[in-house]
Design an enzyme around this catalytic site. Sequence first.
Site, mmCIF file in Angstrom:
data_model
loop_
_atom_site.group_PDB
_atom_site.id
_atom_site.type_symbol
_atom_site.label_atom_id
_atom_site.label_comp_id
_atom_site.label_asym_id
_atom_site.label_seq_id
_atom_site.Cartn_x
_atom_site.Cartn_y
_atom_site.Cartn_z
ATOM 1 N N GLU A 1 27.017 19.187 77.460
ATOM 2 C CA GLU A 1 27.565 19.302 76.105
ATOM 3 C C GLU A 1 29.030 18.882 76.155
ATOM 4 O OE1 GLU A 1 28.433 19.288 72.561
ATOM 5 O OE2 GLU A 1 26.378 20.008 72.891
ATOM 6 N N GLU B 1 21.122 15.167 60.227
ATOM 7 C CA GLU B 1 20.296 16.363 60.377
ATOM 8 C C GLU B 1 19.976 17.060 59.055
ATOM 9 O OE1 GLU B 1 21.878 18.832 63.477
ATOM 10 O OE2 GLU B 1 21.900 17.202 64.929
ATOM 11 N N GLU C 1 18.344 12.739 69.658
ATOM 12 C CA GLU C 1 18.057 13.685 68.580
ATOM 13 C C GLU C 1 18.306 12.958 67.270
ATOM 14 O OE1 GLU C 1 19.168 18.286 67.499
ATOM 15 O OE2 GLU C 1 20.787 16.886 67.927
ATOM 16 N N GLU D 1 14.645 22.851 66.037
ATOM 17 C CA GLU D 1 15.623 23.919 66.229
ATOM 18 C C GLU D 1 16.092 24.534 64.914
ATOM 19 O OE1 GLU D 1 19.141 22.413 68.081
ATOM 20 O OE2 GLU D 1 19.418 20.812 66.618
ATOM 21 N N HIS E 1 22.264 19.309 81.676
ATOM 22 C CA HIS E 1 22.757 19.380 80.301
ATOM 23 C C HIS E 1 24.264 19.201 80.305
ATOM 24 C CE1 HIS E 1 23.953 21.488 76.444
ATOM 25 N NE2 HIS E 1 23.172 20.510 76.059
ATOM 26 N N HIS F 1 21.863 13.918 72.175
ATOM 27 C CA HIS F 1 21.822 14.697 70.937
ATOM 28 C C HIS F 1 23.112 14.487 70.147
ATOM 29 C CE1 HIS F 1 18.279 17.600 71.310
ATOM 30 N NE2 HIS F 1 18.097 16.628 72.193
ATOM 31 N N GLU F 2 23.009 14.639 68.822
ATOM 32 C CA GLU F 2 24.126 14.375 67.899
ATOM 33 C C GLU F 2 24.666 12.955 68.068
ATOM 34 O OE1 GLU F 2 23.316 18.408 68.518
ATOM 35 O OE2 GLU F 2 24.524 17.294 69.998
#
Length: 700
Positions: A414, A173, A501, A507, A412, A482-483
């Site tokens: 996480e 990132e 991602e 973001e 979602h 993501h990540e």
Amino acid sequence: MHKSLFVVLLAAGLPALAQAPTPLTAHLDKVSLTFALGANGQPNYTINYEQKPVVQPSRLGLVFQDGQGFDGALTLTGSEIKDVDETWQPVWGEVKNIRNHYQQLTVHLRQKAAPGRRLDVVFRVFADGVGFRYEFPRQQALGNFVVMDELTEFALPADHQAFWIPGDYDTNEYLYTKSRLSAVDNSAQVKKSEEIAVRVAPDAQAVATPLMLKADNGLYINIHEAAQVNYPAMQLHVDRASHRLTARLVPDAVGSKAFLHAPAHTPWRTVVVSDKATDILASKLILNLNEPSKLTNTEWIKPMKFVGVWWEMQIGKSDWKYANSLDTLDAKGQLIPTGRHGANTANVKRYIDFAAQHHLGGVLVEGWNVGWEDWFGNWKENVFDFVTPYPDFNVQQISDYAKGKGVQMIMHNETSGAATNYEQHLDTAYQFMNKYGYPAVKTGYVGRIIPRGEHHDGQWMSNHFVRVAEMAAKHHVSVDMHESVRPTGLSRTYPNWMASEAGRGNEYNAFSIGSPPEHETIMPFTRFMGGPMDYTPGIFKLQNYEPTGKRRVQTTLAKQLALYVTLYSPLQMAADLPENYNEHLDAFQFIEDVPVDWDDTRIVAAEPGDYLTTARRAKGKDEWYLGSITDENARQQPVKLDFLTPGRRYQAIIYADAKDADWQKNPAAYQITRQVVTSKSTLTLRLAPGGGAAVSFKPL
């Protein structure tokens, strides 16, 4: 969906124990490859494009933990060449049909010293580059083994211009740096990038792949990998004096690189090359090196656009967590709400209403489940159970409401980096999605990885991401990770793994210095080479959107529209708040119209770090959509419309920067015009500094 046209085997095999002559060659069109054994018995390869060197003689080999790897003298025992030309159709993508045309050279090697282990190196030469990998045949002398290092080199002939980010074990990132290879030093950037949650970059001269290079002789070169399964991600150490790049594999918790058992193979190492920048973006080499889909039924996989309760959290309008902490309890032992929790039933219904009104397929909600008070930075395993909602989020009511509006909810999950905890809950979590009708899930891995000592881009996590894709497929759920490790074309093998991602998305404009205007002109040549990205475009309120008033999105509004075409994903978010879209519904019409699945793609004009213009034809329709973006410099971009069907007239709706638009001074200024065009027409798009243009073409 896989139709083979022809496969021709050429008799090039040699007796198993005879020393074959070198060099060996393979070629297709302008690309040629040469394999040879050096005087010391070490294998090497060379790549040329026409008469120009792409990779000079470069070493191949691997180091094993037992000291008996393929890093010493080898004997060439045989080789084969075959030509393959076939066509296959992706479940979704940028084009309807993909041609897979290559010449393959397989080289059989054996250690000169005991125990005489065998290794194959397989090269595939395409019209736009080369892929190669190591294969370990089944053999008595090689059962379980541990790879400690990979000696693969890319010896470049000159000090190329490079577009690079640091070689970090846990994140992709960073902002991109443009420099000569001789100037690569990531130490300062790693140190100052405090907005990135986890940073581990021990080698100051290491860069991540995909690495984009531009040579002074006019060649464009991209180095990456394909089909990264059961192996760590490859980074590249840059020898700044010789311009030689050497593979660096992300280690595991004990310092090893990969635990394997023969028969096995590594991922493909890829070199895409052309004298045209547009060819790099059009390449399907990486997808072609992946295995066909493992899913027999893919009818349930549906690309979609969506909105979500997400950006308002990024900009501080609301929060993921329900209470300030786990210790803020009332007399009954219940969490005391802050009143700032974004994922509440009434707020979610507001997004569902907007999605339904504008024909968007889904709504994503983050922060819906208990655990957010304790999720970040604690390196804690049992934070989330992925099925327990906060008191103000009524799962059944929201699901029923969305269904009644013709909208699907996106889950979602996480994990806070605790991949072990997620794996323990995987089946339960996906059964929960099935029960409440969630067809897709966005996963996240913010924080240090558990198992402790593992990295996001190591072998263990690479296998974890595949396990998640497989579990999601079992439950007919599409996944956006993501990540995660950066993509290597596995969306062909697991077409429900629709996006990732693994890069610096929109973001970062919410909580950091943001990303400069050139960022989106570099990303297609780097991060997007391996697969789609959930970049979250579509921000319309470009300044004064967060409490400090100091941050700004470094594009114009028209450029945000263009990103829906230039940055591909089959899952595309309209990332801003409904109220911000309601102020510009005429511009939002392009987001409502633009598809996320395509029959054809044309890269009209491109230069990494400067500009990009892409045209795409909608799936099953004679409609085209075009996006054109620039860096910090204003441009006049001519566009020939020869991709349109000859003899047909189209209405072109042009969403362009206004004459006084500028990403710094006047980012929200745009104009919408219409004109009738044909395949013989030419448009000239004026792109403001940090600007862009989006165009829809619909037949009259």
